[in-house]
Design a protein around this motif. Structure first.
Motif, PDB file in Angstrom:
ATOM      1  N   GLU A 425       0.817  -1.204   0.000  1.00 62.14           N
ATOM      2  CA  GLU A 425       0.000   0.000   0.000  1.00 62.14           C
ATOM      3  C   GLU A 425       0.857   1.263   0.000  1.00 62.14           C
ATOM      4  O   GLU A 425       0.465   2.301  -0.550  1.00 62.14           O
ATOM      5  N   LEU A 579      -8.994  -2.137   0.811  1.00 58.10           N
ATOM      6  CA  LEU A 579      -7.691  -2.213   0.159  1.00 58.10           C
ATOM      7  C   LEU A 579      -7.840  -1.867  -1.316  1.00 58.10           C
ATOM      8  O   LEU A 579      -8.869  -2.181  -1.937  1.00 58.10           O
ATOM      9  N   ASP A 580      -6.825  -1.243  -1.862  1.00 57.87           N
ATOM     10  CA  ASP A 580      -6.766  -1.090  -3.297  1.00 57.87           C
ATOM     11  C   ASP A 580      -6.814  -2.476  -3.939  1.00 57.87           C
ATOM     12  O   ASP A 580      -6.152  -3.410  -3.474  1.00 57.87           O
ATOM     13  N   VAL A 583      -3.477  -3.953  -4.803  1.00 58.42           N
ATOM     14  CA  VAL A 583      -2.717  -4.337  -3.604  1.00 58.42           C
ATOM     15  C   VAL A 583      -3.180  -5.707  -3.120  1.00 58.42           C
ATOM     16  O   VAL A 583      -2.360  -6.582  -2.781  1.00 58.42           O
ATOM     17  N   THR A 702      -4.168   3.603  -1.977  1.00 55.62           N
ATOM     18  CA  THR A 702      -5.166   3.476  -0.912  1.00 55.62           C
ATOM     19  C   THR A 702      -6.467   2.962  -1.487  1.00 55.62           C
ATOM     20  O   THR A 702      -6.832   3.278  -2.621  1.00 55.62           O
TER      21      THR A 702
END
Length: 704
Positions: A425, A579-580, A583, A702
């Motif tokens: 992240e 979470l992205d 990611v 993010t």
């Protein structure tokens, strides 16, 4: 019109006078009688107590497995489930009227003939032998006595045997009959009456005594049940006097013949039938799960804890529990009996229920948070254990989900996931390289074991296979402690702690919670899983990665309907993107390495559970973990459809090391659970991360 009104006035006045005579043995003062009588007629339905207009009858709530039909257990203060009149056998309707109010369809709530008859008999015998209550008046009394908003003293006052109270009953009965049909009143009465043996209402009574539905009752059975209402405690044939119950049955059959509702020969045949009870008791609470399915108790226990935390069911935990036991909810849980069975079978292959060590295991569905299974090698029971054995073989402590006295167990290297996610992240790629030494001196202050002059200095468990250059793929696969200690220094320990909590790790131990709040920046060892956690928390966290960054609160239900059949929103999944997506995909890609799978970029080289992928036969990711001295062993594995977490520990003695050898058996067990649960589901692969997440240093990513 005037004549009809005068007739009503006269009815009420005479009823008041005679009721007073029956109850008090003397005429009431004329002013009192006429005052109450005239006011009774003017009482509108809308001014009745709300409990009479909308009766607050307590009904049991039923908890089913995810098929919607397999009953796990019920919850109730009073065993009652309301049934419509069309689902009650006609002979039962006839029997209750014959037993309690033969002129039910002729009067308007107060039966003057009944009052005169009762007064005459009681005057002749010198004591009260007959009552003058109609079925409608009995319904009023039942409602008032069961009002949940009243104290016990207030309920007694609402139904005390006094002339004034009897007259109030009559007033309410007359008002009800002006607004409700006879069928409505009969339905309400049948659903509120107490039939003894803990059965409230005809739905519960027919099951309690005969293990059948109200629609299936025979003449003999209906007459027996109708006869119990007068004295349900003393005449109860299960716990009371069977002869008295048979005597009351005879009385009801005779009344049915007298009123021409049943032929004499049919009544005689019913009277000749022996008392053939087939009693069955509705299970109550989590200790009442069916025989042979005791392992469902831990899921049930967690469901009740979840329910008690939902504001939709009340403003406090106590109020929510009362709502569950009174509200008549139909709850379809997320428990999958087949997955639960497979999980329990595997758990018991590792440790027997009599062993001090336990292996609590949870199965969670990514994208919904629904919990399909919760199992542990214990008997869910309040029964006493042998001396010196706190939690085995019997316990009701929540060993799988935590809570109460259970803080959890050290998660070991499974927490490295949170360091990796925090690094990804922050913009570091999976290819981030570091030459991992055997031991790494960090800046994090510690005392005691693991301290080198006051600073944390972790070592690798197997230097020969762990020391040297690593990326996130190989370091996660081989579980290289010093790599992740270095990574934690680089991104910040507080970000690792925050990541764990974001993904659902609850720090239940006071010492852990204090460190997270006031010392997270210096809590480097957190990365290696020194904090206590539970299988349910770990399965939820890893399920978030499986769902490409969508976290869902653990959920024990598929649907909830209230007593009217309306759905309750609390059953809906509570999910959000934390979470992205890239990611999460990158973390899943690296997590393929520990369990013998291969990353999309072919970068896996070694794993701690290398046979799991080949045995399962489908793409899988996961992580193993060992705490200090191998006191706790953990295995987590997930596919895009399912996440399983299993932990081995001694709940009563954390210093009792389970040993590293159990980890291989746990990995096999987790694979078997996944295989059984996914047998009929399509094979799905993970979506690969972008090349940026795999190989390029970028700015922060993010997703929350």
């Amino acid at each position: 019109m005037i004549r009809a009104r005068l007739d009503k006035l006269l009815t009420v006045v005479i009823a008041g006078v005679l009721a007073g005579l029956v109850l008090a043995g003397a005429a009431l003062p004329a002013a009192l009688v006429f005052g109450i009588g005239f006011s009774a007629l003017s009482t509108p339905y809308s001014e009745l107590p709300s409990t009479l207009r909308t009766p607050p009858t307590a009904q049991r709530s039923n908890l089913y497995a995810n098929d919607g039909t397999t009953l796990i257990t019920s919850f109730y203060q009073e065993d009652r489930v309301d049934v419509p009149l069309r689902e009650v056998a006609p002979v039962m309707r006839q029997a209750i009227v014959a037993a309690e109010d033969v002129r039910f369809y002729q009067h308007s709530g107060v039966d003057l003939r009944g009052v005169v008859r009762a007064f005459t008999v009681n005057k002749r015998d010198g004591k009260t032998r007959q009552g003058a209550s109609t079925l409608t008046m009995q319904y009023v009394r039942n409602v008032l006595s069961s009002d949940p908003r009243l104290t016990e003293r207030q309920r007694q006052a609402a139904t005390e045997v006094t002339t004034a109270r009897k007259l109030q009953e009559m007033r309410y009965a007359l008002a009800l009959e002006r607004e409700l049909s006879k069928e409505d009143i009969l339905t309400r009465y049948l659903n509120i009456a107490y039939f003894g043996a803990g059965a409230y209402g005809i739905g519960a009574a027919s099951k309690r005594y005969f293990s059948r539905s109200p629609a299936e009752l025979t003449l003999a059975q209906a007459a027996l049940l109708a006869g119990l209402v007068r004295s349900p405690d003393s005449d109860d044939p299960i716990n009371g006097d069977a002869d008295s119950a048979l005597g009351r049955r005879t009385y009801v059959l005779e009344r049915l013949v007298e009123t021409g509702q049943v032929p004499a020969d049919a009544a005689a045949a019913a009277q000749a039938e022996p008392l053939q009870l087939r009693p069955s008791e509705t299970p109550n609470d989590c200790t009442g799960v069916p025989d042979g399915h005791n392992d469902w108790g831990f899921f049930c226990d967690w469901f009740t804890r979840w329910w008690s935390s939902q504001s939709a069911f009340g403003s406090s935990a106590d109020e929510r529990r009362r709502t569950l036991r009174r509200g008549g909810f139909s709850i379809v849980s997320s428990l999958d009996p087949a997955v639960q069975r497979a999980t329990t079978e595997q758990v018991l292959k590792i440790y027997r229920s009599t062993e001090a060590r336990a292996v609590p295991t949870a199965v969670v569905q990514p994208g919904t948070g629904r919990v399909l299974a919760m199992s542990v090698n214990r008997t869910y029971s309040t029964a006493a254990n042998p001396v010196g054995q706190k939690n085995h073989p019997n316990t009701v402590n929540q060993l799988v989900a935590g809570g109460g006295a259970i803080e959890g167990y050290q998660g070991g290297s499974t927490f490295k996931l949170f360091a990796m996610l925090a690094a990804l992240e922050s913009g570091l790629p999976l290819s981030t390289k570091f030459t991992a030494p055997t031991q790494l001196l960090t800046r994090f202050p510690v005392t005691g074991a693991g301290s080198c002059d006051g600073r944390w200095c972790p070592s690798n468990a197997s230097p020969s296979s762990m020391d040297g250059p690593h990326t996130m793929w190989t370091a996660f696969g081989r579980s290289v402690n010093t790599y992740f200690a270095w990574l934690t220094e680089r991104v910040g320990a507080d970000r690792v702690v925050e990541m764990a909590e974001r993904l659902g790790i609850v720090l239940r131990a006071d010492s852990d919670e204090r460190l997270a709040r006031y010392g997270a920046k210096d809590w480097g060892p957190f990365t290696l899983g020194v904090a206590a956690t539970t299988p349910l928390d770990l399965a939820t966290a890893y399920a978030t990665v499986a769902a490409e960054g969508t976290w869902c609160a653990p959920l024990p239900v598929v649907s909830i309907s209230d007593s009217t059949g309306r759905p309750v929103d609390a059953a809906k999944p509570d999910c959000r993107q934390v979470l992205d997506t890239d990611v999460a995909r990158a973390a899943a890609d690296a997590a393929r390495c520990p369990v013998g799978d291969q990353s999309m970029y072919g970068r896996c080289d070694g794993g701690t559970a290398p046979d799991l992928r080949s045995h399962l036969g489908r793409p899988v990711a996961g992580k193993t973990g060992s705490s200090d001295r191998y006191e706790t062993e953990t295995v987590v594995a997930f596919t895009p459809q399912l996440a399983v977490a299993s932990m081995a520990a001694n709940p009563d003695d954390p210093r009792d090391a389970v040993g590293q050898a159990v980890q291989a058996r746990m990995a096999t067990a987790v694979g078997e659970v996944l295989g059984a649960a996914l047998r009929d589901q399509p094979v799905r692969d993970f979506v690969p991360p972008s090349e940026r997440a795999a190989f390029q240093v970028t700015g922060a990513r993010t997703g929350n």
